[in-house]
Design an enzyme around this catalytic site. Structure first.
Site, PDB file in Angstrom:
ATOM      1  N   GLU B  58       0.820  -1.219   0.000  1.00  0.00           N
ATOM      2  CA  GLU B  58       0.000   0.000   0.000  1.00  0.00           C
ATOM      3  C   GLU B  58       0.850   1.262   0.000  1.00  0.00           C
ATOM      4  O   GLU B  58       0.508   2.250  -0.650  1.00  0.00           O
ATOM      5  CB  GLU B  58      -0.958   0.003   1.210  1.00  0.00           C
ATOM      6  CG  GLU B  58      -2.118  -0.982   1.105  1.00  0.00           C
ATOM      7  CD  GLU B  58      -1.743  -2.410   1.473  1.00  0.00           C
ATOM      8  OE1 GLU B  58      -0.591  -2.647   1.907  1.00  0.00           O
ATOM      9  OE2 GLU B  58      -2.598  -3.305   1.326  1.00  0.00           O
ATOM     10  N   HIS B 125     -11.740  -5.548   8.258  1.00  0.00           N
ATOM     11  CA  HIS B 125     -12.353  -5.369   6.940  1.00  0.00           C
ATOM     12  C   HIS B 125     -13.622  -4.537   7.059  1.00  0.00           C
ATOM     13  O   HIS B 125     -14.554  -4.710   6.286  1.00  0.00           O
ATOM     14  CB  HIS B 125     -12.698  -6.723   6.306  1.00  0.00           C
ATOM     15  CG  HIS B 125     -11.501  -7.579   6.012  1.00  0.00           C
ATOM     16  ND1 HIS B 125     -10.800  -8.242   6.985  1.00  0.00           N
ATOM     17  CD2 HIS B 125     -10.870  -7.870   4.845  1.00  0.00           C
ATOM     18  CE1 HIS B 125      -9.797  -8.913   6.438  1.00  0.00           C
ATOM     19  NE2 HIS B 125      -9.811  -8.701   5.139  1.00  0.00           N
TER      20      HIS B 125
END
Lengths: 342, 321
Positions: B58, B125
């Site tokens: 990321e 999540h």
């Protein structure tokens, strides 16, 4: 693909080689003179914030700066005055940033080494190490999209910076994308005060190249000719489409982390070992041995550069300082979306 | 033909890629696979070489976008889940967000964050990250709550010359449908009165808009007229529209799905309290998720986040305060 180069001695003397060497030497000398002046101003209280010098690393830094061309991308780091000047940064802009002049590229918003002109391919580092590896890679991806060929992107880091996740992610990604990236690692033996023994456990940082699938190059960073040759070769290979190149140079930081640091922790044995050599002294010896310049000519060049540095700082010191009343206090370029609640 | 919130995001990206050669998409599994949620389905084939799979990196994804943006591109970064954007946080808040201010160089990147809770999502999540990003100067943070906004605000985001964090709610991906894609839109930075009312105001955004609207519908049966304001953008925050609504109703409940400490709901209450205190007939209220990580099981998750039922409870308290 994964062999390492090992060039440690000065050999043939072609005309191009002499010119390249002397061009790089000029930037090395300018960096040294500039930084000595900066340190003197710092001690005199004229510099706000930190002062970070590159003494001992000028040859490596200049080697990259002269190997790059206009149109390339360059993201220097903390000890890259020589490379910055070689890449085209004006002495005045460097002085302005260190003094905090409102007229400099950073306008007093950032100082010292955190300077650049990104739109001109001269990226401005942030303090968080490793991030410029992927950022330069992104610049190269953009060039690829635009169909620009014959371009190289380069960034510099130290032994400590190689321990960051950013460094790893960036170099791995660049390798996956086969980008024309050159990463120059100055292993100056200490990350601030932390010795390499507490930084990494591999025998040599260049051994990591094989893990990333990039070509590794190893040099004695105190040997200017070796730096110019090997960094030049790495840049040429990247430009030729051979993918990312990682150059690791062994040398010693001959100053503290910053001018506030007396570097008492540096092992004396390192100082008197070959990597403790001052690359500028080595350069003088190489130049005079090759009879490219004599000692008097070098001193004369130094005097000339000293005058340029004095002039740049004299100008910067006369310039207006940042003024909070003239600031727009806006972080967004889109004025309509700025909250404006200063 | 109905189009979902997710399809709207896919269609917005298809339009952006078709209209602007500077646009490209970089993210994990976004290429031939079409993304973990299929937000880039078919785009790699339709736009060869412009929808690229990234390593699981990321930090490097955002770093690459920043470099490309410096060179004039308009990258879209897909984070597989908003939660993982913390691994790229440094590049977003310290590098992209400071770029223009430091160097006078525009940094037009769009970072797409599939955010918010879904049943079974669990602590890693499900997160809502908008408050974190809104805290830092130099970023724009968008939270579309409707199919129309998902489409038009994503297109607008990529056209903005500054870094945009685009928080798209996963719960809305499939649940929310519209008849067609919009042809016009409110400008970025403007909130929208999603339902007019006169008795109290709910200010909310993203998936909570629909919980708030359900609450308003339910309370209407008792004769209450609840006004619901959809922020659309949490930064910039449209204080004028919020104050306008509070001026009409005198009562304010701010609802968010994020954690309770600080955040968007606190910012809204702070602004109303400091700029519109005299408009209030009762102390303003906030309703957020609980101060624990987001639980996995629906039995717990359904209580962890505000729901229409919880909002109705809070609203009854506010109406009688």
């Amino acid at each position: 693909m994964l062999q390492t180069s090992d060039v440690t001695s000065v050999k043939p003397q072609t005309d191009g080689r002499r010119e390249r060497y002397l061009a790089a030497f000029r930037w090395m000398l300018l960096a040294r003179v500039f930084e000595e002046k900066l340190a003197s101003l710092y001690r005199g209280g004229k510099v706000i914030g930190g002062v970070f010098l590159s003494k001992g690393q000028e040859a490596l830094s200049a080697a990259l700066g002269v190997a790059l061309r206009k149109g390339d991308i360059y993201a220097p780091l903390i000890r890259d005055s020589a490379g910055r000047f070689a890449f085209g940064e004006s002495l005045l802009d460097a002085a302005r940033t260190c003094i905090g002049s409102r007229l400099g590229p950073m306008r007093g918003r950032e100082g010292n080494i955190h300077r650049g002109k990104p739109r001109e391919g001269y990226y401005a580092m942030i303090s968080h190490l490793g991030v410029m590896v992927s950022t330069v890679s992104g610049g190269l991806v953009a060039r690829r999209f635009k169909g620009v060929r014959d371009v190289v992107g380069a960034t510099c880091i130290g032994d400590g910076g190689t321990s960051t996740g950013s460094f790893h992610e960036g170099l791995n990604m660049a390798a996956v994308e086969k980008l024309p990236l050159v990463v120059v690692v100055a292993n100056n033996q200490y990350a601030y005060s932390t010795p390499t023994s507490q930084q990494f456990a591999c025998a040599d940082l260049v051994d990591r190249a094989i893990g990333y699938g990039v070509r590794g190059h190893k040099i004695d960073g105190t040997d200017p000719q070796a730096c110019f040759d090997v960094v030049g070769e790495a840049v040429a290979r990247a430009r030729a489409g051979e993918g990312p190149q990682m150059v690791v140079a062994d040398l010693l930081r001959l100053v503290g982390h910053g001018e506030h640091d007396d570097a008492h922790y540096v092992n004396h044995a390192l100082k008197v070992s070959p990597i403790g050599r001052d690359c500028l002294e080595v350069a003088r010896a190489q130049i005079t041995a090759a009879a490219w310049m004599n000692a008097m000519q070098i001193d004369s060049l130094r005097d000339q550069l000293q005058a340029e540095v004095e002039s740049a700082f004299a100008t910067a010191l006369r310039e207006p300082l940042p003024d909070p009343n003239l600031e727009d206090w806006r972080a967004l370029s889109t004025e309509a979306l700025a909250e404006g609640r200063a | 033909m109905a189009i979902t919130y997710l399809e709207a995001i896919r269609e917005a990206q298809a339009k952006l890629l078709a209209d602007d050669p500077r646009v490209f998409i970089y993210g994990q599994d976004v290429g031939n696979f079409g993304g973990a949620f299929k937000a880039t389905k078919g785009l790699a084939k339709e736009f060869p070489g412009r929808v690229l799979d990234s390593p699981i990196s990321e930090d490097a994804q955002v770093g690459l976008a920043i470099g490309a943006a410096i060179e004039g591109m308009r990258p879209i970064i897909e984070m597989q889940f908003a939660d993982f954007s913390t691994c790229g946080l440094n590049q977003i808040i310290n590098h992209a967000a400071t770029m223009f201010w430091r160097t006078n160089t525009k940094c037009p990147i769009t970072v797409r964050l599939p955010c918010g809770g879904t049943a079974g999502g669990g602590p890693f999540h499900s997160q809502s990250m908008e408050a974190l990003y809104a805290h830092y100067p130099g970023l724009i943070v968008l939270n579309p709550a409707t199919v129309e906004d998902a489409y038009s605000m994503l297109i607008a985001a990529v056209h903005i010359d500054d870094p945009v964090v685009f928080c798209e709610h996963k719960y809305l991906y499939y649940h929310l449908k519209a008849d067609a894609l919009p042809t016009e839109a409110l400008p970025i930075g403007k909130a929208r009165v999603a339902r007019p009312g006169r008795d109290a105001t709910i200010v909310t955004y993203s998936a909570m808009l629909h919980e708030a609207l359900a609450c308003a519908e339910e309370l209407a049966k008792d004769g209450w007229q609840i006004e619901v304001v959809d922020l659309r953008s949490v930064k910039p925050l449209d204080t004028d529209t919020i104050l306008g609504s509070v001026a009409r109703t005198g009562r304010l409940l701010v609802v968010g799905e994020a954690f309770p400490w600080g955040g968007v709901t606190a910012e809204v209450v702070a602004r109303v309290a400091t700029e519109g205190f005299s408009l209030l007939d009762a102390p303003p209220m906030r309703l957020n998720a609980k101060d624990t990580p987001v639980p996995y099981h629906p039995n717990l998750w359904g209580t962890h986040r505000p729901t229409a039922r919880a909002i109705i409870g809070a609203m009854r308290e506010l109406l009688h305060a």
